[in-house]
Write an enzyme that holds these catalytic residues in place. Structure first.
Site, short mmCIF file in Angstrom:
data_model
loop_
_atom_site.label_atom_id
_atom_site.label_comp_id
_atom_site.label_asym_id
_atom_site.label_seq_id
_atom_site.Cartn_x
_atom_site.Cartn_y
_atom_site.Cartn_z
N CYS A 144 51.82 -17.38 11.44
CA CYS A 144 50.42 -17.37 12.10
C CYS A 144 49.93 -18.67 12.32
O CYS A 144 49.13 -18.92 13.04
CB CYS A 144 49.52 -16.92 10.88
SG CYS A 144 49.97 -15.37 10.27
N ASN A 146 55.08 -16.99 1.23
CA ASN A 146 55.75 -16.93 2.50
C ASN A 146 56.39 -18.16 3.21
O ASN A 146 57.31 -18.04 3.69
CB ASN A 146 54.56 -16.05 3.57
CG ASN A 146 53.50 -16.75 3.54
OD1 ASN A 146 52.74 -17.15 2.66
ND2 ASN A 146 53.03 -17.28 4.74
N THR A 167 47.11 -7.33 6.03
CA THR A 167 45.78 -7.95 6.33
C THR A 167 44.65 -6.89 6.06
O THR A 167 43.54 -7.25 5.36
CB THR A 167 45.83 -8.56 7.85
OG1 THR A 167 46.82 -9.69 7.98
CG2 THR A 167 44.31 -9.16 8.18
N1 PLP Z 1 50.60 -12.14 3.22
C1 PLP Z 1 51.75 -12.59 3.44
C2 PLP Z 1 52.19 -13.24 2.22
C3 PLP Z 1 52.31 -12.80 4.52
O1 PLP Z 1 53.43 -13.39 4.75
C4 PLP Z 1 51.69 -11.92 5.69
C5 PLP Z 1 52.32 -12.23 6.91
O2 PLP Z 1 52.52 -13.12 7.58
C6 PLP Z 1 50.41 -11.45 5.37
C7 PLP Z 1 49.85 -11.37 4.04
C8 PLP Z 1 49.72 -10.48 6.36
O3 PLP Z 1 50.66 -9.43 6.78
P1 PLP Z 1 50.29 -8.43 7.92
O4 PLP Z 1 51.21 -9.01 9.18
O5 PLP Z 1 51.03 -7.05 7.90
O6 PLP Z 1 48.91 -8.41 8.20
#
Ligand code: PLP
Length: 511
Positions: free
Chosen positions: A338, A161, A73
């Site tokens: 999330c 994801n 993020t």
């Molecule tokens: N991008 C993708 C594709 C993700 O799966 C995630 C996490 O769910 C993120 C970004 C965010 O990652 P982080 O938890 O390290 O902030």
């Protein structure tokens, strides 16, 4: 039935033992501040730079910036800020820089949200557009081509994801090149690390964020790659750490742990390779197809990571299947972690045009490259049990197990520690497991603090209420998966006049 099988690796993953050991060593032995000039600091700095060098080799990024940060993020945020600040500067110099920011329709919310945020804060007024995907979840390259000359920024993740769909990055790069697009290009590589070959330095990609916790490093550590020559603006200013690119004393435990994961990737002796992962997934597909006739996979397996399966079973909601898998000791999810607390349908599946029932029934099963044969065998067996359980009739109102449905009441809902004391104080208490008949069938008979539970699904509690009431009413402790259904049962019994009906807050998950 108690061994947990964790099949939700796209949400997060357990820390590799070698990574935990490296973090511990960084906290206890090599605990110096890498900015210090004395020997302790120099050792910490050497550790950090060793991890960076390894990361560069693993990502195929010998040049350009490679900074450690708190996770994807933050990396996404930094990339977006950098690109948008560059647009402002180019505009001020009267250079062509595009007026559209384009985000893939299935991108993580961190991308669209930070783009909207910084576009607003910087007052740029970029037109924010969504790049549609086709039925397979892949970007519509003809739409990209049409917009490419106007693009200031474009984000197209390496792999999704929720579905595991792998993007056609070469195709996207070709379109950007053919159209001489001025776009700054971000590729969210979170789900790609360890699963797809990466050669960032040889690509046109300007920004690539990574997250440690998706691949057996701890939460709170990540990396951002920025192509040599691509615009960069720090998100965090202060002490000038990371060559002024990301201020704040480094998370050395996280960096050390990530280093252990990257070293394992480089050596190739710890994680399952692509072929082995494909074999694991084929077994899971076989188990699921046998257990759930009519199962539909929501993304074509040919275009997805070998670690991700997104599927739907006709006439079975995501919540029902999730509860059933959870009762069987298998942790899966309905989509991104999330969004797990929101009951909204998946915007990713919607963007792919997946029929509404498939979206409402979607389950994501994601494995990590540490999966072993024993866990795979157990999963195979338990998936079969879940399939058999589905042949049983569902209890009305069987799911809806989001915690917090019932009003919180301290003497009605007992936490695990209080429940232990309460059971000791009430040796005559009856423990009632109010989970659905299907969940009972996969979980078998359960015990709470050594007390065997009676199986009475919530929908049948009313039939038993009369027997539990009366002058000699025995104390009742209701239990379920998350504490929601049991709280409803306890409330109902209290309303009927039972003086000592309670529930286990947080359910089996916290017991
Ligand atoms: N991008 C993708 C594709 C993700 O799966 C995630 C996490 O769910 C993120 C970004 C965010 O990652 P982080 O938890 O390290 O902030």
């Amino acid at each position: 039935m108690t061994t947990e099988i964790y099949l939700d690796a796209n949400a997060t993953s357990p820390v590799l033992p070698a990574a935990a050991a490296a973090a511990m060593a960084a906290m206890q032995d090599c605990f110096g501040n890498p900015s210090s000039s004395h020997a302790s600091g120099l050792r910490a700095r050497a550790l950090r730079e060793g991890v960076r060098a390894c990361a560069r080799r693993v990502l195929g990024a010998p040049a350009g910036r490679l900074m450690f940060n708190s996770g994807a993020t933050e990396g996404i945020q930094t990339a977006v800020l950098s690109a948008l600040c560059a647009v402002r500067e180019r505009r001020a110099r009267g250079e062509a820089c595009g007026d559209v920011a384009l985000v893939g329709a299935t991108e993580h919310k961190a991308v669209s949200e930070s783009l909207a945020h910084w576009n607003r804060l910087l007052g740029l007024g970029l037109e924010l557009r969504v790049l549609p995907v086709d039925r397979d979840g892949r970007h519509r390259l003809e739409v990209l081509g049409a917009l490419a000359p106007r693009l200031a920024f474009v984000a197209t993740m390496a792999a999704n994801n929720e579905t595991g769909v792998v993007s056609d990055l070469e195709g996207i790069a070709a379109v950007l090149a053919q159209t001489a697009s001025p776009a700054l290009w971000m590729v969210d590589c979170v789900q790609a690390l360890g699963k797809l070959p990466l050669a960032l330095g040889a690509s046109r990609i300007d920004y690539a964020p990574f997250s440690g916790h998706k691949l057996h490093a701890p939460k709170g550590i990540g990396m951002l790659y920025v192509r040599a020559g691509a615009p960069f603006t720090p998100l965090m200013c202060g002490g000038g750490q990371e060559d002024g690119q990301r201020s704040g004393t480094e998370n050395m435990a996280g960096i050390a742990a990530l280093g252990a994961v990257l070293a394992a990737l480089e050596r190739g002796d710890t994680f399952l390779g692509t072929d082995a992962l494909h074999a694991c997934r084929a077994r899971l597909v076989d188990a699921l197809s046998r257990a759930f006739p009519g199962i539909v996979f929501n993304a074509p397996l040919a275009h997805t990571l070998p670690t991700t399966l997104n599927f739907a079973v006709p006439e079975v909601s995501s919540a029902e299947l999730l509860d059933l898998f959870d009762a069987a000791g298998m942790r899966v999810s309905a989509g991104s972690a999330c969004a797990a607390s929101r009951a909204a349908p998946s915007y990713v599946l919607d963007a792919m045009g997946v029929p509404a029932w498939q979206s409402a029934s979607a389950v994501r099963l994601s494995i990590g490259p540490l999966l072993d044969d024993a866990a795979l065998d157990l999963a195979y067996e338990r998936i079969a049990r879940c399939g058999a359980a589905l042949a049983l009739p569902a209890s009305p109102g069987a799911t809806g197990s989001a915690p917090g449905d019932a009003a919180h009441n301290a003497d009605l809902e007992l936490d695990a520690a209080s429940a232990r004391g309460w059971l000791a104080a009430h040796p005559d208490a009856i423990v009632v497991d109010v989970r659905d008949a299907r969940e009972h069938s996969v979980a078998g008979r359960v015990e709470v603090h050594g007390r065997a539970a009676l199986n009475v699904p919530l929908a049948r509690v009313a039939e038993h209420a009369a027997a539990w009431l009366g002058a000699d009413a025995r104390p009742l402790l209701f239990v379920c998966r998350s504490g929601a259904r049991s709280a409803r049962a306890a409330l109902a019994l209290r309303a009927l006049g039972h003086p000592r009906a309670c529930s286990l807050a947080g359910g089996f998950a916290l017991a």
